[in-house]
Design a protein around this motif. Structure first.
Motif, PDB file in Angstrom:
ATOM      1  N   SER A   1      -9.952   3.068 -12.999  1.00  0.00           N
ATOM      2  CA  SER A   1     -11.327   3.195 -12.534  1.00  0.00           C
ATOM      3  C   SER A   1     -12.320   3.437 -13.673  1.00  0.00           C
TER       4      SER A   1
ATOM      5  N   LEU B   1       1.315   6.802  -6.819  1.00  0.00           N
ATOM      6  CA  LEU B   1       0.223   7.692  -7.195  1.00  0.00           C
ATOM      7  C   LEU B   1       0.589   9.150  -6.924  1.00  0.00           C
TER       8      LEU B   1
ATOM      9  N   SER C   1     -10.999   6.676  -6.920  1.00  0.00           N
ATOM     10  CA  SER C   1     -11.363   5.257  -7.048  1.00  0.00           C
ATOM     11  C   SER C   1     -10.645   4.410  -6.000  1.00  0.00           C
ATOM     12  N   ILE C   2      -9.393   4.781  -5.678  1.00  0.00           N
ATOM     13  CA  ILE C   2      -8.660   4.058  -4.636  1.00  0.00           C
ATOM     14  C   ILE C   2      -9.329   4.269  -3.283  1.00  0.00           C
ATOM     15  N   HIS C   3      -9.735   5.511  -3.009  1.00  0.00           N
ATOM     16  CA  HIS C   3     -10.432   5.782  -1.756  1.00  0.00           C
ATOM     17  C   HIS C   3     -11.711   4.960  -1.657  1.00  0.00           C
TER      18      HIS C   3
ATOM     19  N   GLU D   1      -8.392   8.742 -10.361  1.00  0.00           N
ATOM     20  CA  GLU D   1      -7.756   7.504  -9.919  1.00  0.00           C
ATOM     21  C   GLU D   1      -7.641   7.478  -8.390  1.00  0.00           C
TER      22      GLU D   1
ATOM     23  N   ARG E   1       2.076   1.846  -3.492  1.00  0.00           N
ATOM     24  CA  ARG E   1       1.003   2.312  -4.381  1.00  0.00           C
ATOM     25  C   ARG E   1       0.732   3.794  -4.159  1.00  0.00           C
ATOM     26  N   TRP E   2       0.658   4.206  -2.891  1.00  0.00           N
ATOM     27  CA  TRP E   2       0.402   5.615  -2.602  1.00  0.00           C
ATOM     28  C   TRP E   2       1.560   6.490  -3.079  1.00  0.00           C
TER      29      TRP E   2
ATOM     30  N   ARG F   1     -12.432   2.139  -3.149  1.00  0.00           N
ATOM     31  CA  ARG F   1     -12.114   0.725  -2.961  1.00  0.00           C
ATOM     32  C   ARG F   1     -11.725   0.456  -1.508  1.00  0.00           C
ATOM     33  N   ILE F   2     -10.945   1.354  -0.926  1.00  0.00           N
ATOM     34  CA  ILE F   2     -10.554   1.187   0.470  1.00  0.00           C
ATOM     35  C   ILE F   2     -11.789   1.187   1.375  1.00  0.00           C
TER      36      ILE F   2
ATOM     37  N   SER G   1       0.832  -1.205   0.000  1.00  0.00           N
ATOM     38  CA  SER G   1       0.000   0.000   0.000  1.00  0.00           C
ATOM     39  C   SER G   1       0.865   1.254   0.000  1.00  0.00           C
TER      40      SER G   1
END
Length: 471
Positions: free
Chosen positions: A263, A44, A300-302, A297, A40-41, A304-305, A37
């Motif tokens: 996303s 991004l 979309s990650i937020h 993007e 990934r952050w 999904r979390i 994680s």
């Protein structure tokens, strides 16, 4: 962006709180997931900015990332003043999208966007600053030059003075980017942010435009006017790879910028006007499209979390998935001890409407106070979760019908007073359902019975009601 958890702290918590449900493999999986994680952050973040730094109270760099930038290592800059990287700006002051010029390793001018925020201690003294740099272009002769006035001492930063050169479209492009960044920061959700950013882009370009999600036919995220038929025919063809397409149709010059994101599959920025597009206009639109793609993007990650999480981030309570898991775990233990339990479904009418009538901050404060009152209504060892916007679930271990009825009477006696300006008094409606020991019931059936009891109580003009339906 909230800080990532410290791995050593996680390990310490794991070792100091043993549980039969946890195994060493769980720890390894947790550490691997956290590291993944983190990467990934970080990846991004670098899509939105080029450099992240932090300084001490004297402006000396104490943290910088990534390890290389513009083909040169950044580690040697640690311990040196920020002026070694950019000597035309006072970094110990707040900068929000400030364009400045630096010189790259090849000796060429480079325009970057600086954003920074200083830290202050309890006495108001500056203890350091944290910021980012985003490269705009390699050569921008008409860019904004920011010149820092001489400081009397390292601990007494002086105000910056800015000189803007006019007559260049490049400087106008930087101004547009700054306006777009400001619009994105003020918006809450991506659709509102995209609309604000597109307005900030199209107005100075004297153009019309649209933003599309190509994962669905004609799914417009924003459109300023009706899309010409010739442009629609181009968009209806199979989407090419990410890139920019320029063409002329009728009296309009059209530019289409595409960015691939997970996303939406592909984000498409379409702009058209009667005047031809310059190279600076193309670069500006490509930058904006890339910026919006990163914005979507990140959202979309937020999402999904939040979907995969067991917690509601707004209230810091369990969501239904988390509360359901907690009920299942506690029910097994209660069955072993032959103890009953009670699920209370609490609804606070008018809670979510406060954000619309009083503003977002008032709505957040009302939610915080409501959660605090509900927490006080149960024991610290009981569980509480947020089922929907204004509906909560309270699980009482070992609570029989008599104890639950007494608790419900006290909870509804005064409702939910919210101390905002002006104060608001919200009602509290309860639906209660008891679970006897070794009962063959699921959390879903308990939730259904509790909601039914709540609705029946509202219909009967009662503040609370028990579900007497047989399990």
């Amino acid at each position: 962006m909230s800080p990532l958890p410290d791995l050593r702290s996680l390990f310490s918590q794991f070792m100091n709180n043993p549980s039969p449900d946890r195994t060493p493999q769980d720890l390894r999986n947790m550490l691997a997931s956290t590291l993944e994680s983190r990467e990934r952050w970080r990846s991004l973040l670098y899509q939105a900015v080029d450099l992240v730094f932090e300084t001490d109270s004297r402006g000396r760099i104490i943290l910088i990332s990534p390890e290389t930038w513009l083909g040169q290592p950044t580690t040697p800059l640690i311990g040196r003043p920020f002026s070694a990287l950019c000597d035309t700006v006072n970094v110990l002051q707040t900068h929000t999208g400030t364009p400045v010029q630096i010189t790259n390793p090849q000796g060429e001018p480079l325009t970057v966007i600086l954003s920074s925020c200083p830290f202050q201690d309890s006495e108001g003294r500056i203890t350091g600053t944290r910021g980012t740099l985003k490269a705009v272009s390699q050569t921008l002769p008409g860019s904004i030059a920011v010149i820092a006035a001489p400081a009397e001492s390292d601990s007494a930063p002086q105000p910056d003075t800015a000189h803007v050169t006019d007559g260049h479209s490049d400087a106008a492009g930087i101004t547009i980017l700054a306006a777009i960044t400001t619009a994105l920061r003020k918006a809450i959700v991506p659709r509102l942010a995209s609309a604000a950013a597109m307005d900030a882009l199209l107005t100075p370009l004297a153009a019309e435009g649209a933003l599309l999600d190509t994962s669905a036919p004609k799914s417009f995220l924003f459109i300023s006017s009706a899309l010409p038929a010739d442009i629609q025919s181009v968009l209806s063809t199979p989407a090419p790879q990410a890139g920019t397409e320029l063409f002329r149709t009728g009296s309009s010059h059209v530019m289409i910028c595409r960015e691939n994101i997970r996303s939406l599959r592909q984000l498409c920025l379409v702009v058209w006007r009667s005047e031809p597009w310059s190279a600076q206009d193309q670069q500006l639109c490509e930058t904006v499209c890339s910026l919006l793609a990163g914005f979507w993007e990140l959202d979309s990650i937020h999402r999904r979390i939040l979907t995969d999480s067991d917690y509601d981030i707004a209230s810091n309570l369990l969501n239904w998935n988390g509360l359901k898991s907690e009920i299942e775990r506690r029910s097994r233990r209660l069955d072993q001890e032959a103890m009953a339990a009670t699920l209370i479904i609490a609804r606070v009418p008018g809670l979510t409407e406060l954000s619309k009538s009083r503003g977002f901050e008032a709505g957040e404060e009302a939610l915080r106070q409501c959660v605090a009152l509900l927490r006080k209504a149960i024991r610290p060892t009981d569980a509480i979760g947020r089922i929907s916007n204004n509906t909560f679930g309270l699980w009482m271990d070992g609570g029989d019908r008599f104890a639950a009825a007494e608790r419900a009477e006290r909870m509804t006696a005064h409702g939910i007073p919210i101390l905002i300006d002006p104060p608001v008094h919200l009602p509290l409606q309860l639906g209660l359902v008891s679970r006897e020991a070794n009962a063959d019931e699921t959390p879903e059936s308990l939730l259904e019975r509790g909601i039914q009891a709540l609705q029946e109580g509202v219909a009967e003009n009662r503040k609370w009601r028990f579900s007497h339906e047989a399990p």
